[in-house]
Motif scaffolding. Structure first.
Motif, short mmCIF file in Angstrom:
data_model
loop_
_atom_site.label_atom_id
_atom_site.label_comp_id
_atom_site.label_asym_id
_atom_site.label_seq_id
_atom_site.Cartn_x
_atom_site.Cartn_y
_atom_site.Cartn_z
N GLU A 1 0.84 -1.08 -0.06
CA GLU A 1 0.00 -0.04 0.00
C GLU A 1 0.81 1.32 0.11
OE1 GLU A 1 -2.75 -0.31 3.27
OE2 GLU A 1 -3.72 -1.62 2.17
N VAL B 1 1.21 5.08 0.56
CA VAL B 1 0.44 6.26 1.24
C VAL B 1 1.23 7.21 0.95
CG1 VAL B 1 -0.04 6.98 3.72
CG2 VAL B 1 -0.51 4.61 3.16
N ARG C 1 1.32 11.34 2.30
CA ARG C 1 0.70 12.31 3.25
C ARG C 1 1.35 13.79 3.25
NH1 ARG C 1 -0.51 8.84 7.86
NH2 ARG C 1 0.12 6.81 7.48
N ALA D 1 -1.97 12.91 10.40
CA ALA D 1 -3.12 12.36 10.86
C ALA D 1 -2.92 10.70 10.99
CB ALA D 1 -4.26 12.60 9.92
N GLY D 2 -3.86 10.14 11.54
CA GLY D 2 -3.96 8.79 11.64
C GLY D 2 -2.48 8.00 12.13
N SER D 3 -1.98 6.99 11.49
CA SER D 3 -1.08 6.46 11.97
C SER D 3 0.47 7.09 12.31
CB SER D 3 -0.84 5.00 11.39
OG SER D 3 -0.21 5.12 10.03
N TYR E 1 3.33 0.01 2.99
CA TYR E 1 2.99 -0.82 4.04
C TYR E 1 2.95 -2.12 3.27
CZ TYR E 1 1.54 3.04 7.04
OH TYR E 1 1.79 4.26 7.69
N ASP F 1 -1.14 -5.11 8.09
CA ASP F 1 -0.56 -4.34 7.00
C ASP F 1 0.67 -3.42 7.53
OD1 ASP F 1 -2.41 -5.21 5.28
OD2 ASP F 1 -3.68 -3.21 5.41
N ASP G 1 -4.31 13.00 3.30
CA ASP G 1 -3.44 11.83 2.93
C ASP G 1 -4.25 10.59 2.08
OD1 ASP G 1 -5.07 10.29 4.56
OD2 ASP G 1 -3.59 10.47 6.33
N PHE G 2 -3.70 9.71 1.59
CA PHE G 2 -4.35 8.60 0.83
C PHE G 2 -3.41 7.43 0.35
CE2 PHE G 2 -2.33 9.00 -3.26
CZ PHE G 2 -1.68 10.23 -3.23
N LYS G 3 -4.30 6.40 0.35
CA LYS G 3 -3.56 5.27 -0.19
C LYS G 3 -3.78 4.66 -1.35
CE LYS G 3 -5.52 1.52 0.24
NZ LYS G 3 -5.85 0.60 -0.49
N ASP H 1 -12.85 6.36 0.94
CA ASP H 1 -12.58 5.01 1.83
C ASP H 1 -11.10 5.12 2.05
OD1 ASP H 1 -15.15 4.19 2.39
OD2 ASP H 1 -14.65 2.23 1.11
N SER H 2 -10.13 5.49 1.20
CA SER H 2 -8.79 5.34 0.89
C SER H 2 -8.04 6.76 1.19
CB SER H 2 -8.31 4.53 -0.05
OG SER H 2 -8.85 4.97 -1.18
N CYS H 3 -8.74 7.64 1.30
CA CYS H 3 -8.21 9.06 1.44
C CYS H 3 -8.46 9.88 2.88
CB CYS H 3 -8.87 10.13 0.42
SG CYS H 3 -8.37 9.51 -1.27
N ARG H 4 -7.85 10.73 3.22
CA ARG H 4 -8.60 11.76 4.51
C ARG H 4 -8.72 12.91 3.72
NH1 ARG H 4 -5.14 8.83 8.29
NH2 ARG H 4 -6.42 7.86 9.61
N ARG I 1 -14.80 5.57 11.12
CA ARG I 1 -14.03 5.00 12.46
C ARG I 1 -14.32 5.72 13.69
NH1 ARG I 1 -9.73 6.36 8.18
NH2 ARG I 1 -9.20 4.75 7.16
N1 UDP Z 1 -5.72 3.61 4.32
C1 UDP Z 1 -6.30 2.66 3.42
N2 UDP Z 1 -6.34 1.31 3.63
C2 UDP Z 1 -5.52 0.79 4.67
C3 UDP Z 1 -4.73 1.77 5.43
C4 UDP Z 1 -4.84 3.14 5.44
O1 UDP Z 1 -7.00 3.15 2.45
O2 UDP Z 1 -5.46 -0.32 4.86
C5 UDP Z 1 -5.56 4.91 4.07
C6 UDP Z 1 -6.31 5.63 5.17
O3 UDP Z 1 -7.82 6.03 4.92
C7 UDP Z 1 -5.60 6.91 5.13
C8 UDP Z 1 -4.24 6.84 4.61
O4 UDP Z 1 -4.13 5.38 4.12
O5 UDP Z 1 -6.27 7.96 4.15
C9 UDP Z 1 -3.21 6.78 5.88
O6 UDP Z 1 -3.72 5.93 6.88
P1 UDP Z 1 -2.86 5.59 8.25
O7 UDP Z 1 -1.65 4.92 8.02
O8 UDP Z 1 -2.87 6.91 8.90
O9 UDP Z 1 -3.80 4.59 8.92
P2 UDP Z 1 -4.97 4.57 9.66
O10 UDP Z 1 -5.29 5.67 10.69
O11 UDP Z 1 -6.02 4.49 8.53
O12 UDP Z 1 -5.09 3.22 10.56
#
Ligand code: UDP
Length: 253
Positions: free
Chosen positions: A90, A92, A94, A98-100, A121, A129, A175-177, A200-203, A219
């Motif tokens: 994956e 990503v 940023r 945000a998030g992780s 990832y 992941d 961010d996005f994946k 689903d895959s962006c913030r 979430r």
């Molecule tokens: N993301 C995703 N699928 C995943 C993990 C992350 O689409 O399995 C996207 C998530 O929506 C965000 C970006 O990747 O836009 C970064 O995600 P992050 O690493 O912050 O993880 P999260 O907080 O979603 O667990």
């Protein structure tokens, strides 16, 4: 209609065999999952919205010369795509913490990053992941040096395109994946953007209010997810009407 062969069923999508060799049909479900599928729900209309939004982003990318797997929309929930070999990473990108990354490095959510940061990832649900470095990717043969260069170049172009497009409608791309696949043309291989690009895959944060318009709404229980995605679709001019109301036939008295 003849039953199609199911190739793969994921958390939010199903892949079926396509009408021609080298094609698949990608079906968008209404299922929402978070925290590695520990939290689950059915969000009526989400699949319809993501089918349209992913089409919109992928078509725009194609128009600026970024190759994708997308061929055409088939109906409300399905699109025809090219069959690719998904690289098990994956990617990503940023722009804002945000998030992780906020958790891992202790950076307050909302802090602008000094430059876009690209992370990889390893796609493995059982392992949750895990984040991996280029060293891991090269040592374990998930991608080559050339692939990594191409993946970074694709990710940067997707980031610039999406950031600009969303900025124009008052949305910050935090961010996005993306997922990237290998597309073979006889002996020639190129990398293309695959899977989906959707809320689903962006913030996505509203620039004026800071309101979240992405899967964090689900979430973090911030409201109705379909309403948030509908707002994104409306602003982009993708879907003028409320998709959630279009998923079922209604009885007219
Ligand atoms: N993301 C995703 N699928 C995943 C993990 C992350 O689409 O399995 C996207 C998530 O929506 C965000 C970006 O990747 O836009 C970064 O995600 P992050 O690493 O912050 O993880 P999260 O907080 O979603 O667990």
């Amino acid at each position: 209609m003849a039953r199609r062969k199911k190739i793969y069923e994921g958390k939010a999508k199903v892949l079926y065999e396509g009408p021609e060799p080298g094609t698949f049909v990608q079906y968008f479900k209404d299922d929402a999952t978070a925290f590695n599928a520990e939290k689950k729900a059915i969000i009526e209309g989400k699949g319809v919205l993501n089918n349209r939004l992913s089409e919109f982003f992928m078509t725009g990318l194609t128009a600026i010369g970024v190759p994708t797997h997308f061929i055409k929309r088939l109906n409300m929930r399905e699109q025809l795509i090219r069959q690719v070999e998904i690289i098990p990473l994956e990617v990503v990108v940023r722009n804002v913490a945000a998030g992780s990354i906020s958790k891992r490095l202790g950076i307050a959510e909302g802090t602008p990053l000094p430059r876009p940061i690209i992370e990889f990832y390893y796609k493995d649900d059982d392992l949750g992941d895990p984040i991996v470095s280029e060293e891991h990717i090269l040592a374990f043969g998930w991608a080559t040096h050339q692939d990594l260069d191409d993946m970074v170049a694709l990710a940067v172009r997707v980031n610039d395109f999406m950031s600009g497009l969303l900025l124009g409608v008052g949305i910050k791309l935090v961010d996005f994946k993306i997922e990237i696949g290998r597309l073979w043309d006889n002996d020639f291989m190129r990398l293309v953007v695959a899977d989906e690009i959707s809320p689903d895959s962006c913030r996505l944060w509203d620039i004026k209010t800071g309101n979240k318009l992405d899967k964090d709404v689900f979430r973090q229980d911030l409201g109705d997810l379909a309403d948030a995605y509908t707002e994104v679709a409306k602003r982009l001019g993708v879907m003028p009407t409320n998709a959630a109301q279009m998923t079922k036939p209604t009885l007219i008295n």
